[in-house]
Design a protein around this motif. Structure first.
Motif, mmCIF file in Angstrom:
data_model
loop_
_atom_site.group_PDB
_atom_site.id
_atom_site.type_symbol
_atom_site.label_atom_id
_atom_site.label_comp_id
_atom_site.label_asym_id
_atom_site.label_seq_id
_atom_site.Cartn_x
_atom_site.Cartn_y
_atom_site.Cartn_z
ATOM 1 N N GLY A 297 0.783 -1.229 0.000
ATOM 2 C CA GLY A 297 0.000 0.000 0.000
ATOM 3 C C GLY A 297 0.811 1.272 0.000
ATOM 4 N N SER A 298 2.127 1.158 -0.108
ATOM 5 C CA SER A 298 2.989 2.338 -0.038
ATOM 6 C C SER A 298 2.838 3.208 -1.269
ATOM 7 C CB SER A 298 4.444 1.911 0.120
ATOM 8 O OG SER A 298 5.305 3.024 0.015
ATOM 9 N N GLU A 299 2.903 4.513 -1.062
ATOM 10 C CA GLU A 299 2.856 5.454 -2.179
ATOM 11 C C GLU A 299 4.131 5.445 -2.998
ATOM 12 O OE1 GLU A 299 4.076 9.677 -0.211
ATOM 13 O OE2 GLU A 299 2.189 8.812 0.516
ATOM 14 N N ARG B 111 6.790 4.238 -8.533
ATOM 15 C CA ARG B 111 7.657 5.391 -8.768
ATOM 16 C C ARG B 111 9.113 4.920 -8.854
ATOM 17 N NH1 ARG B 111 6.389 9.503 -4.091
ATOM 18 N NH2 ARG B 111 7.746 10.832 -5.386
ATOM 19 N N ASN C 195 11.593 8.722 -5.785
ATOM 20 C CA ASN C 195 11.341 8.462 -4.362
ATOM 21 C C ASN C 195 12.409 9.052 -3.451
ATOM 22 O OD1 ASN C 195 8.853 6.889 -3.984
ATOM 23 N ND2 ASN C 195 9.840 5.349 -5.286
#
Length: 538
Positions: free
Chosen positions: A178-180, A184, A189
């Protein structure tokens, strides 16, 4: 196979010298908790490196002549690793080698001497006295000590704070689905500009991505492997959904960071962190593993652990209450402190042990009787508890030595020892018993570098005893060279438990041990082979 009957087999496990060894190790549980060792160790490392090396070696050798050398090295290991005045790599190999040199000078200095004494009792009916090993052991130790001190200048200079050497731990962080950060790139990041940390590789679905390019896009379930300074691990806190070994970074880092070495008694050896459910067992999360100077790749939880590995752990509030810490770990750094005896308990315990040694030396009381009385007093005085004795009982050592005694009986009864002795006699025929003595020493030396020192003594003793009989010589010099040869483990780190203890904290390689150990081993061997037949003639 009928070579040893049941009664003979069982008698080996109640051998008086073996029982004495077990009592000595149990009493050592109280001795190693005395604050004396820690106070001494804290005062050794100061001033010029050469002077500090001399003090560390001398103190270690003297203490190891009477105390368990594993406990001596474990206490000094923490103090040497925590200080920043002198590189630990300049001190730790001399510490380990000096503990061996001190231990081989007395009956109680090393378990090997007690094993040889147990064989002498079972084979010839006599025990070796407390300082019988000292006649040869002391001059050999002094000569080898000087060579070791001279050779220590060739040790590597791994300063803990040096930037090049700070990249010693490898920190594995899992990326939560679930990490944003998922979807990316590394650069987007902000993982390219971490202070003190460097993204080394990514493990994804069982394969490694290394090197990691700035355009690499992160996926859910990735394991990011960082290398760098352990003090900079807090930099990972600001990344949402990044977990150190399956736990939130800020949860782990809110607790104490503790650095330990896996003990030779540890149940973790050969197993992975996932197999043992490390978090539940110790209420601690492992955030880094180090093995000498070797880089360990992949997920930390899947790496089989070895004796001597360094673990960096973030520990919970009740970590110190876990009962199996002393058995599994030697403490290197951190705010964790082991329970210590108070001044009165420490003084009485040390005085009691000194009294036992003195009474045994004067023949007033046997070492077994004295240690048994002392152990009883420690239990009555609550210095030791029955639960602690159960946890730390050296069952494996008891099993190995008892079995080795039984194997020695089989060698004798089957005639195998006699055949080997005849082979020694044929090889050295015309060269006399001295050449055979050299052969027996070399046998013990080779064995101790490939198996444990106790097993080396157990395997070499019956051959040496039969060889002495074949030549019609006094067996005493042959007995002594087996003891000295079985303690001559200087060449590789895997030959002795204290070498494994210093291997990772000193960031050593096998080459470091060979460079220092070869001249030390040669000096030790020549001194033993010259002095033993002179002190104990054929």
């Amino acid at each position: 196979m009928g070579l040893v009957d049941t009664a003979t087999l069982l008698r080996q496990y109640t051998n008086p010298a073996l029982a004495t060894l077990l009592l000595l190790l149990l009493v050592s549980l109280a001795l190693e908790r005395s604050p004396l060792l820690e106070r001494v160790s804290n005062r050794l490392v100061d001033g010029h490196p050469g002077r500090a090396t001399f003090k560390v070696m001398g103190t270690s050798a003297v203490l190891s002549a009477f105390l368990n050398n594993t406990a001596v090295v474990a206490t000094f290991l923490g103090a040497i690793s925590r200080q920043r005045q002198i590189a630990p790599s300049r001190l730790l190999i001399p510490l380990s080698y000096a503990s061996i040199l001190g231990g081989m000078t007395t009956l109680v200095g090393t378990s090997t001497n007690l094993v040889v004494s147990s064989f002498a009792m079972s084979t010839a009916g006599f025990e070796l006295s407390m300082f019988q090993f000292s006649w040869v052991g002391l001059p050999v130790a002094l000569i080898t000590f000087l060579v070791l001190l001279w050779q220590s200048r060739r040790l590597p200079h791994h300063q803990p704070e040096a930037a090049a050497d700070a990249l010693s731990y490898f920190l594995a962080a899992d990326l939560h689905p679930g990490s944003e950060m998922v979807g990316r790139s590394i650069e987007a990041n902000g993982l390219r500009s971490l202070e003190g940390l460097y993204l080394l590789e990514i493990e994804r679905h069982g394969r490694l991505i290394s090197p990691v390019g700035p355009e690499e896009v992160l996926q859910a379930g990735d394991t990011l492997v960082f290398t760098g300074e352990v003090g900079k691990v807090q930099a990972l806190q600001r990344f949402p959904g990044l977990r150190l070994f399956g736990h939130q970074a800020d949860d782990l880092l809110a607790t104490n960071l503790v650095e330990v070495v896996i003990s030779h008694e540890s149940e973790l050896a050969g197993r992975t962190l996932q197999e043992v459910d490390f978090r539940s067992m110790f209420n601690a999360g492992v955030v880094g593993i180090r093995r000498g100077g070797k880089r360990l790749e992949g997920q930390l939880g899947k790496i089989p652990l070895r004796v001597g590995d360094c673990l960096l752990m973030a520990v919970g509030s009740d970590f110190r209450q876990h009962r199996n810490l002393d058995r599994n770990f030697h403490l290197l750094s951190g705010s964790l402190t082991r329970p210590r005896l108070n001044r009165l308990e420490s003084g009485l315990t040390l005085a009691g042990f000194a009294t036992v040694i003195a009474l045994a030396t004067w023949g007033v009381l046997s070492l077994f009787q004295g240690l048994l009385l002392l152990l009883g007093a420690l239990l009555v005085g609550s210095v030791l508890s029955p639960a602690e004795l159960r946890r730390r009982f050296p069952f494996e050592l008891w099993l190995i030595i008892g079995s080795a005694l039984a194997i020695a009986q089989a060698l004798e009864h089957s005639g195998a020892a006699g055949l080997m002795a005849q082979g020694m006699q044929a090889v050295f025929d015309g060269h006399g018993p001295y050449a055979a003595l050299v052969g027996c020493y070399l046998l013990a030396l080779v064995l101790t570098e490939t198996v444990t020192n106790n097993a080396a003594a157990a395997l070499a003793f019956p051959v040496a005893w039969s060889t002495a009989q074949a030549f019609g010589a006094d067996p005493m010099p042959f007995i002594m060279v087996v003891a000295y040869g079985a303690s001559a483990c200087f060449l590789i780190p895997y030959g002795y438990q204290t070498h494994l203890m210093v291997y990772s904290p000193g960031r050593y390689s096998l080459k470091d041990f060979l460079r220092i150990g070869l001249p030390v081993s040669l000096t030790y061997s020549v001194a033993v082979l010259v002095l033993t037949p002179w002190v104990f003639p054929f």
